[in-house]
Scaffold this motif. Structure first.
Motif, PDB file in Angstrom:
ATOM      1  N   THR A 197       0.820  -1.209   0.000  1.00  0.00           N
ATOM      2  CA  THR A 197       0.000   0.000   0.000  1.00  0.00           C
ATOM      3  C   THR A 197       0.854   1.259   0.000  1.00  0.00           C
ATOM      4  N   LEU A 198       2.159   1.113   0.212  1.00  0.00           N
ATOM      5  CA  LEU A 198       3.039   2.280   0.118  1.00  0.00           C
ATOM      6  C   LEU A 198       3.598   2.421  -1.296  1.00  0.00           C
TER       7      LEU A 198
ATOM      8  N   PRO B  88      -0.146   3.323  -3.775  1.00  0.00           N
ATOM      9  CA  PRO B  88       0.190   4.372  -2.796  1.00  0.00           C
ATOM     10  C   PRO B  88      -0.882   5.451  -2.695  1.00  0.00           C
ATOM     11  N   PHE B 111       9.894   5.172   3.245  1.00  0.00           N
ATOM     12  CA  PHE B 111       9.754   3.996   2.374  1.00  0.00           C
ATOM     13  C   PHE B 111       8.903   4.265   1.130  1.00  0.00           C
ATOM     14  N   GLY B 112       7.709   4.834   1.352  1.00  0.00           N
ATOM     15  CA  GLY B 112       6.812   5.091   0.227  1.00  0.00           C
ATOM     16  C   GLY B 112       7.415   6.084  -0.759  1.00  0.00           C
ATOM     17  N   GLU B 114      10.645   6.434  -1.322  1.00  0.00           N
ATOM     18  CA  GLU B 114      11.667   5.695  -2.072  1.00  0.00           C
ATOM     19  C   GLU B 114      11.010   4.925  -3.217  1.00  0.00           C
ATOM     20  N   CYS B 115       9.874   4.308  -2.913  1.00  0.00           N
ATOM     21  CA  CYS B 115       9.175   3.547  -3.955  1.00  0.00           C
ATOM     22  C   CYS B 115       8.748   4.465  -5.090  1.00  0.00           C
ATOM     23  N   ARG B 159       4.057   7.363   7.954  1.00  0.00           N
ATOM     24  CA  ARG B 159       4.549   6.617   6.802  1.00  0.00           C
ATOM     25  C   ARG B 159       3.461   6.488   5.732  1.00  0.00           C
ATOM     26  N   ALA B 160       2.207   6.245   6.195  1.00  0.00           N
ATOM     27  CA  ALA B 160       1.106   6.102   5.244  1.00  0.00           C
ATOM     28  C   ALA B 160       0.771   7.439   4.589  1.00  0.00           C
ATOM     29  N   PRO B 163       3.306   9.300   0.980  1.00  0.00           N
ATOM     30  CA  PRO B 163       3.091   9.387  -0.470  1.00  0.00           C
ATOM     31  C   PRO B 163       1.872  10.230  -0.847  1.00  0.00           C
TER      32      PRO B 163
END
Lengths: 292, 264
Positions: A197-198, B88, B111-112, B114-115, B159-160, B163
């Motif tokens: 979900t990220l 995301p 993290f998100g 980076e993705c 974190r959520a 993005p």
């Protein structure tokens, strides 16, 4: 019935009518000595002390055996003569050379085995399809004792390095695959779905989530199965080798040098302990978050 | 129900769920209907709660919106687009154990980004901003294992949010926390919402939490999961624990409890 229980019983039945000084109430529950408590914890000092006692008792057993059986066919060398034989082996230049030869075989074979183990294990542990596909054949092949492959490998691969390395691989790879698959299966699903979900794709999840989470477990698996790698090496070297620790073992056997044989056994034990400590250190160094 | 019906938000919802059915089929037993004809919508910048007993399918509903599970029939759309899988644009926070324990707080939040291949400088700025919002600026270089449960959930929320999702899906986010921390985290979520105006869909079994946080509460019955009621909460967006003593709050709580008892 235990003696304490009989002693306590009248006290419990008629405490108030008993004459004399006021009765001390009996303590409830059973007191256990900390050394004998199930799943109890010990202070650090006690643990170190007990470990030292363990090593000393092993040495004592050896010393006792060497005095009981000091001559004849069933002969046990003393620790001192073993040490002397070891020094002799070392100064003759053989030991270092053989140690290197054996270590190289184990290192190459075990590295191949671990590489296969990591790739196949993470695949099987992460994808239900690969698990369904791979588990049955691996389960079948795994029950063939790897040592039974020795003559086959000698026939196929000659008597040089290749069959020895192949035996180390064959003897450890299935355990590595299956145990690393278990490690990969232990990645919490929430962690994987969070990564998805990220915005992470499958490959990113494998590389950035499944692998790092599995890493300390992989090192643990490597630590456990390393003993198997040495076992296979000895089998290979006993049958066909002109260098290596187990080759020296057969040579010592020919000359009836029990002390040399013992010295080589000690070398095996020392290598084992050293690699175990190294892998433990590596685990704690590279995955401090998973320190146990 | 509630006196306030916000027509503007219904006009252009972020999330629309229309006639969603989820059935589990197995060869031996007849198909089990977990969710039956769910209709709901979440407007831009709204917090909407779904409350229901455990096992009513509310988590399944959230997983379907996240793209982690699929509806048997029915329509689920984010900004008018159907959902094929996770992405995301729909950030998710679950009960716990979802932070990456080998990454620092900063690296978890990143993290998100980076993705999404955000360049490192922009990434660092965004992470610092988010850590400021969740009040964890001083803990950026700690590992999750060194934080309390409440702090970990704050990291998970940051974190959520990183993005910039269209909607934040919260699945019992405070369910593993003790009562006091839980209360503090509810206020914390309202603060974060006040600063980000994120669109949030919250699933909970805690009636007070559903009312306290939600502008609208969907009450889900169990087996099969159906929308038993859609309730507009009559309090503004600036709430504090005073509202939990408001008679309207208490009435709502009784109403929802009765609904859950009748449809449990």
């Amino acid at each position: 019935m235990t003696p304490e229980a009989t002693a306590v019983e009248p006290h419990v039945r008629e405490p108030s009518v008993a004459p004399g000084p006021a009765p001390v109430p009996a303590a409830r529950g059973r007191r256990e000595h900390p050394l004998a408590r199930l799943r109890g914890e010990l202070p650090m000092a006690a643990r170190v002390a007990l470990a030292a006692v363990g090593v000393v008792s092993l040495l004592a057993c050896w010393l006792l055996a060497s005095t009981l059986w000091s001559s004849g066919a069933f002969r046990v060398p003393t620790p001192l003569s073993t040490l002397r034989a070891g020094v002799e082996l070392w100064t003759d230049g053989d030991l270092g050379h053989d140690l290197l030869a054996s270590s190289r075989r184990v290192a190459v074979g075990y590295a191949i085995s671990l590489a296969i183990g990591v790739v196949a294990g993470i695949g099987i542990g992460s994808f239900a399809s690969l698990e369904a596909y791979g588990e049955a054949p691996i389960g079948l092949v795994r029950y063939v004792p790897a040592t039974a492959l020795t003559p086959l490998f000698l026939l196929w691969l000659g008597i040089d390095e290749a069959p020895k390395v192949a035996l180390v691989v064959a003897g450890t790879v299935f355990y590595n695959v299956l145990m690393i698959a278990d490690v990969a299966r232990a990645v919490p699903r929430d962690m994987v779905t969070s990564a998805y979900t990220l915005g992470a794709g499958r490959w990113t999840v494998l590389r950035r989530v499944v692998f790092p989470h599995s890493w300390p477990g992989i090192v643990d698996v490597a630590r456990v199965n390393l003993a198997g790698a040495w076992l296979m090496l000895v089998v290979a070297e006993l049958l066909a080798a002109n260098e290596g620790l187990a080759f020296q073992l057969t040579r010592a056997y020919r000359f009836r040098r029990v002390d040399t044989m013992f010295a080589i056994l000690v070398v095996f034990a020392v290598i084992g302990v050293a690699s175990d400590l190294f892998l433990r250190w590596l685990r704690n160094r590279t995955a401090p978050w998973a320190r146990s | 129900m509630g006196p306030l019906v916000n027509a503007a938000t219904i006009a252009e919802p972020k999330l629309v769920v229309d006639g969603l059915v989820k059935e589990y089929t197995s060869r031996r037993a007849p198909a089990v209907r977990a969710l039956d004809g769910i209709d709901l919508s979440v407007g831009d910048g709204e917090i909407v709660s779904i409350v229901g007993a455990s096992g009513c399918g509310k988590s399944t509903l959230l997983r379907i919106v996240a793209g982690l599970d699929h509806a048997t029939t029915g329509r689920v759309e984010i900004e008018g687009c159907p959902i094929a899988g996770p992405g995301p644009d729909r950030g998710m926070v679950s009960q716990g154990y979802s932070l990456f324990p080998w990454r620092t707080v900063r690296a978890n939040v990143a993290f998100g980004l980076e993705c999404a291949k955000v360049p490192s400088r922009a990434r660092a700025e965004r992470v610092d901003e988010l850590l400021g919002i969740v009040g964890l600026g001083g803990f950026a270089d700690r590992l999750p294992g060194e934080l309390s449960g409440g702090m970990r959930q704050r990291v998970a929320i940051a974190r959520a949010l990183a993005p910039e999702p269209d909607i934040l899906l919260l699945d019992e986010p405070f369910g593993a926390l003790d009562a006091q921390t839980r209360r503090a985290m509810q206020d914390f979520l309202l603060q974060v919402w006040a600063r980000t105006r994120a669109t949030i869909l919250l699933v909970t079994h805690d009636i007070d939490e559903a009312i306290y946080l939600g502008r609208r509460v969907y009450v889900l019955s169990s087996r099969p999961g159906r929308v038993a009621a859609r309730i507009d909460v009559p309090f503004g967006s600036n709430r504090s624990w005073q509202v939990t003593r408001d008679p309207r709050f208490l009435d709502l709580r009784d109403e929802i409890r009765d609904l859950l008892l009748a449809n449990g």
